[in-house]
Design an enzyme around this catalytic site. Structure first.
Site, PDB file in Angstrom:
ATOM      1  N   GLU A   1      -4.889   4.567   1.969  1.00  0.00           N
ATOM      2  CA  GLU A   1      -4.727   6.009   2.128  1.00  0.00           C
ATOM      3  C   GLU A   1      -5.891   6.615   2.901  1.00  0.00           C
ATOM      4  OE1 GLU A   1      -2.119   7.891   1.523  1.00  0.00           O
ATOM      5  OE2 GLU A   1      -1.094   6.065   0.887  1.00  0.00           O
TER       6      GLU A   1
ATOM      7  N   HIS B   1       0.270   4.605   8.839  1.00  0.00           N
ATOM      8  CA  HIS B   1       0.611   3.551   7.879  1.00  0.00           C
ATOM      9  C   HIS B   1       1.434   2.455   8.554  1.00  0.00           C
ATOM     10  CE1 HIS B   1      -1.009   4.794   4.083  1.00  0.00           C
ATOM     11  NE2 HIS B   1      -0.389   5.960   4.073  1.00  0.00           N
TER      12      HIS B   1
ATOM     13  N   HIS C   1      -0.445  10.942   9.830  1.00  0.00           N
ATOM     14  CA  HIS C   1      -0.862  10.083   8.713  1.00  0.00           C
ATOM     15  C   HIS C   1       0.201   9.033   8.428  1.00  0.00           C
ATOM     16  CE1 HIS C   1      -2.388   9.241   4.550  1.00  0.00           C
ATOM     17  NE2 HIS C   1      -1.095   9.015   4.347  1.00  0.00           N
ATOM     18  N   GLU C   2       1.451   9.451   8.357  1.00  0.00           N
ATOM     19  CA  GLU C   2       2.526   8.514   8.015  1.00  0.00           C
ATOM     20  C   GLU C   2       2.739   7.473   9.102  1.00  0.00           C
ATOM     21  OE1 GLU C   2       3.625   8.228   5.150  1.00  0.00           O
ATOM     22  OE2 GLU C   2       2.656  10.046   4.419  1.00  0.00           O
TER      23      GLU C   2
END
EC number: 3.4.24.-
Length: 287
Positions: free
Chosen positions: A206, A139, A135-136
């Protein structure tokens, strides 16, 4: 792995058009000079933020760089994910706090940094940690730091002009003295509108990082499980409600403040955990 640059470009375009329209409307009260200086200050601040986003976030979290010897599992997971995405290896950090969270920062993949707290490393298993790191990294690959800074710059211009409107209305220095209600409306609604747009973009980021990260790891349910643990963990061990930490909260994988904290509500840029989990479970059901 397919990222979403088109979606990010569209969000940026919509953001530019919407906020630029507000800037024109608010700036019309004072003319070009005030608009120029408000824009100069807001853009300058956010250009600085863009180029120093990693330093600001890491400093706020008191994060320390770690070697592969110190964090072998974290290094192995990130290296595997970065290699699979054909992206460079980011710098890795750990923040010594019980608050379970993680974030990525940096203006592009070559300048990226990923940080996990000791709290999150303690409560997640390896599968869940892999999902969080995916997920990070998403980004970073989706250039979300750029979108945040564009939003911040435009919102800053609107807020500065709205403050001018309030000041001018108080001291009677505006050429629009005949309509003080217009000044009041602009000074109140301008910043609110800018904040609404920023929150909408942040929540969309998100959701997108959840989807991209789940695609990168191939395990949406692991991220759903991690989010459940993080949500519960934050209620037990939130970050202290300090302005310096609040300014970096949008980078975290989940709202780092306890639900009900005034500052947590004020700076919340995350969609509800339940909605994010539901979307991840839908990804599995739709296969």
């Amino acid at each position: 792995m397919t990222w979403h640059p088109q979606a990010n470009r569209l969000k940026t375009f919509v953001l530019l058009v919407g906020m630029s329209t507000l800037i024109v409307v608010v700036g019309a009260i004072f003319g070009r000079t005030a608009l120029f200086f408000a824009t100069l200050v807001a853009v300058g601040i956010n250009v600085y933020t863009y180029y120093n986003s990693d330093k600001l976030a890491l400093r706020a979290m008191h994060a320390q760089p770690v070697s592969e010897v110190q964090a072998p599992v974290m290094y192995r997971i990130v290296r595997e994910l970065a290699t699979g995405a054909h992206q460079p290896m980011p710098r890795l950090y750990i923040s010594d706090t019980n608050a379970p969270n993680a974030f990525a920062t940096g203006r592009n993949p070559r300048n990226a940094a990923v940080c996990c707290t000791t709290g999150i490393l303690e409560i997640l298993n390896e599968r869940e940690l892999r999902a969080v790191l995916g997920h990070e990294l998403s980004h970073v690959y989706n250039r979300d730091i750029l979108i945040s800074c564009v939003a911040g710059a435009l919102a800053g211009v609107i807020t500065a002009l709205a403050n001018m409107a309030m000041w001018a209305g108080t001291f009677g220095t505006t050429r629009d003295e005949e309509n003080p209600f217009a000044l009041l409306l602009v000074s109140l609604l301008g910043p609110i509108a800018a904040t609404v747009v920023r929150l909408a973009v942040s929540r969309s980021r998100e959701y997108q990082a959840d989807e991209s990260g789940a695609m990168l790891t191939g395990d949406p349910l692991a991220l759903a499980s991690a989010l459940r643990k993080i949500s519960s963990g934050v209620q037990a061990a939130p970050l202290p409600p300090e302005p310096q930490l609040a300014s970096q909260a949008h980078l975290m994988i989940a709202n780092p403040f306890r639900v009900g904290d005034r500052i947590g509500s004020l700076f919340s840029t995350h969609p509800p955990i339940e909605d994010r989990i539901r979307r991840l479970e839908t990804m599995v059901a739709g296969r």
